[in-house]
Design a protein around this motif. Sequence first.
Motif, PDB file in Angstrom:
ATOM      1  N   LEU A 144       0.946  -1.232  -0.409  1.00  0.00           N
ATOM      2  CA  LEU A 144      -0.338  -0.052  -0.320  1.00  0.00           C
ATOM      3  C   LEU A 144       0.891   1.023   0.022  1.00  0.00           C
ATOM      4  O   LEU A 144       0.862   2.201  -0.611  1.00  0.00           O
ATOM      5  CB  LEU A 144      -1.302   0.136   0.836  1.00  0.00           C
ATOM      6  N   ALA A 145       1.214   0.839   0.775  1.00  0.00           N
ATOM      7  CA  ALA A 145       2.613   2.263   0.895  1.00  0.00           C
ATOM      8  C   ALA A 145       3.487   2.809  -0.914  1.00  0.00           C
ATOM      9  O   ALA A 145       3.653   3.659  -0.923  1.00  0.00           O
ATOM     10  CB  ALA A 145       3.950   2.519   2.149  1.00  0.00           C
ATOM     11  N   ARG A 146       4.100   1.861  -0.821  1.00  0.00           N
ATOM     12  CA  ARG A 146       4.762   1.640  -2.728  1.00  0.00           C
ATOM     13  C   ARG A 146       4.375   2.063  -3.597  1.00  0.00           C
ATOM     14  O   ARG A 146       4.168   2.962  -3.943  1.00  0.00           O
ATOM     15  CB  ARG A 146       5.760   0.310  -2.789  1.00  0.00           C
ATOM     16  N   ALA A 147       2.869   1.451  -3.487  1.00  0.00           N
ATOM     17  CA  ALA A 147       1.537   2.053  -4.222  1.00  0.00           C
ATOM     18  C   ALA A 147       1.470   3.888  -4.431  1.00  0.00           C
ATOM     19  O   ALA A 147       0.298   4.578  -5.008  1.00  0.00           O
ATOM     20  CB  ALA A 147      -0.066   1.395  -4.381  1.00  0.00           C
ATOM     21  N   LEU A 148       1.266   4.259  -2.864  1.00  0.00           N
ATOM     22  CA  LEU A 148       0.980   5.588  -2.653  1.00  0.00           C
ATOM     23  C   LEU A 148       2.223   6.434  -3.048  1.00  0.00           C
ATOM     24  O   LEU A 148       2.176   7.492  -3.910  1.00  0.00           O
ATOM     25  CB  LEU A 148       0.527   5.935  -0.767  1.00  0.00           C
ATOM     26  N   LEU A 149       3.496   5.973  -2.955  1.00  0.00           N
ATOM     27  CA  LEU A 149       4.636   5.834  -3.869  1.00  0.00           C
ATOM     28  C   LEU A 149       4.477   6.306  -4.723  1.00  0.00           C
ATOM     29  O   LEU A 149       4.889   7.655  -5.464  1.00  0.00           O
ATOM     30  CB  LEU A 149       5.807   5.424  -2.970  1.00  0.00           C
ATOM     31  N   GLY A 150       3.752   5.394  -5.312  1.00  0.00           N
ATOM     32  CA  GLY A 150       3.612   5.818  -6.913  1.00  0.00           C
ATOM     33  C   GLY A 150       2.456   6.892  -7.548  1.00  0.00           C
ATOM     34  O   GLY A 150       2.927   7.547  -8.533  1.00  0.00           O
ATOM     35  N   VAL A 151       1.525   7.041  -6.223  1.00  0.00           N
ATOM     36  CA  VAL A 151       0.673   7.775  -6.885  1.00  0.00           C
ATOM     37  C   VAL A 151       1.003   9.208  -6.537  1.00  0.00           C
ATOM     38  O   VAL A 151       1.599  10.252  -7.663  1.00  0.00           O
ATOM     39  CB  VAL A 151      -0.234   7.771  -5.873  1.00  0.00           C
ATOM     40  N   GLY A 152       2.515   9.550  -5.596  1.00  0.00           N
ATOM     41  CA  GLY A 152       3.312  11.194  -5.361  1.00  0.00           C
ATOM     42  C   GLY A 152       4.358  11.129  -6.760  1.00  0.00           C
ATOM     43  O   GLY A 152       4.351  12.334  -6.892  1.00  0.00           O
ATOM     44  N   GLY A 153       4.702  10.275  -6.882  1.00  0.00           N
ATOM     45  CA  GLY A 153       5.620   9.976  -8.067  1.00  0.00           C
ATOM     46  C   GLY A 153       5.272  10.557  -9.076  1.00  0.00           C
ATOM     47  O   GLY A 153       5.356  11.603 -10.131  1.00  0.00           O
ATOM     48  N   ALA A 154       3.759  10.001  -9.945  1.00  0.00           N
ATOM     49  CA  ALA A 154       2.960  10.385 -10.684  1.00  0.00           C
ATOM     50  C   ALA A 154       2.597  11.990 -10.664  1.00  0.00           C
ATOM     51  O   ALA A 154       2.600  12.693 -11.086  1.00  0.00           O
ATOM     52  CB  ALA A 154       1.568   9.585 -10.959  1.00  0.00           C
ATOM     53  N   MET A 155       2.133  12.401  -8.905  1.00  0.00           N
ATOM     54  CA  MET A 155       1.543  13.702  -9.189  1.00  0.00           C
ATOM     55  C   MET A 155       3.786  14.391  -9.580  1.00  0.00           C
ATOM     56  O   MET A 155       3.335  16.013  -9.927  1.00  0.00           O
ATOM     57  CB  MET A 155       1.566  14.293  -8.262  1.00  0.00           C
TER      58      MET A 155
END
Length: 546
Positions: free
Chosen positions: A115-126
């Motif tokens: 879950l944390a890595r997925a949220l990091l992916g969202v942040g990276g995409a932003m």
Amino acid sequence: MSGTTTAAVRPSREAAGANRWVVLVVLCVSLLLVALDATVLHVAVPAVTEDLRPSAVELLWIVDIYPLVCASLLILFGTLGDRVGRRRVLLLGYALFGVASAVAALAHNGETLILARALLGVGGAMIMPATLSILRQVFPDRRERALAIGIWSAVAAVGAAVGPLLGGFLLEHFWWGSVFLINIPLMLVSLPIGRMLLPESRGERDGPWDIAGALMAAGGLFGVVLGVKRLGGGEDVTGPLTLVPLLVGVTLVVLFVRRQSSCAHPLVDLNMFRRPAFSTSVGCIVLAMLALVGLELIAAQYLQLVLGLSPLQTGLRLLPLTIAAMAAGLAGARVLRGLGPRRMVCAGFLLTAVAVVTLTAMGGHDNTPLLLTGFVLLGFGLETTLFGAYESMLSEVPADRAGGAAAIGETSYQLGAGIGIALLGSVMNAAYAPALDSVPGVPASASSAAGRSLGEAYDVAARLGGPAGAALRHAARDSFVHGLHVTLLVSAGLLLLGALMALRLPKVMNCGPEDAGVPEPGERPVPPAKSELPAPRAAGKPTVSA
């Protein structure tokens, strides 16, 4: 260029262009964090496995969920930044990246880390498309922007290379969660500095934001990237977990393109692809990444499994590639002015092809001068190609479309990387496995297992022992080197194809005011970007072309 920047901004920030080099530093720190996080976990996988005891499926998702989520959401957040403000999306990305890093560092099980890595992916995409689109805004002059993009790309090369080295250092002194905690102080500094220094900008906001189209693009890209990654991992193309994501992803992407063609206010103006320089630049990015990622993966295996180098020695041996890429990025603006986009990108592809052909002389024994020469040429050539392609792509669109254009560039980068691993990995396996079917004294079942990878062949050989084990180990190593040579030649062919594609780019670097937004013959005019300062209203309001 058009010379315009986007969006009305508050008076205190209208002069942000005067501090554009400070803005560039802030944007480069943002990029460095995302690039580091893409590779820093690789060396921590054994420690994570030992501590959290994830299943094989959970471990796969821990590694892959970050690039999957990031790649699938680039268009969504890139176009959202054009609508609601790029600085706003970037700062939200900072905050999310910091929170997700803390959750990842303190995770006590595999599900939480996923879950944390997925949220990091969202942040990276932003963060990723926002950095390029803000860079496009604060550097309206193409000559200065070329230098800024060179520095930006050099920082990306540093982040990708430093990630494993930094991760290895932290693991020697701290626990695995420290590879995520390093993000938090940088985010705490970047948030207030970014809020003070970065200018806000946005594109045209006529009409509603296409939420359905954004979700369609996200779902489609997720399916395509997931399917491609599974192919790169050696999965059967007919397997349901590979075939279904690919079919669903391709279907959604096709529907997304059709929707954008008929939508009154599209997320992505497909007219950009009618401009030869833009579509060619995107294709060049895909081909360059296709060659780079597959070769880096196979080169790392060669250095460790054939030459017997440790992971740290492997990272140091690949360091000249990164240093050469940094040098190419920093020299890119001058080279672009001297050669022009067409000759620069074409020369980058040809130089990379020469490097790849040179590396076919690699054998079963270490040849340090050969590897040094090949890696330096490879790093310089590929970065020259990527620099010229990114600069041409970004300069082909007006500032109010910068977020969408940057998202397309980053998406093509991610897709090229995934396709490269799948394609070159398949070529490697096809050339490697057949030679192990007839090793004297080795049972058929052992030969089949050894044909999956060189590492597995070594394990099988160790279990067999005796002359049969020694023969299998020797045959596997020779077969791997043969497969490496075949893969390098295929890569050289793809790079030559890229050089031919680059001939469609503009011959000279046009730095005049007519540089951006001028339609090609047969193309509908692209509306100008909104100016930062008030301008007299013309009769009629420009509309977004569909």
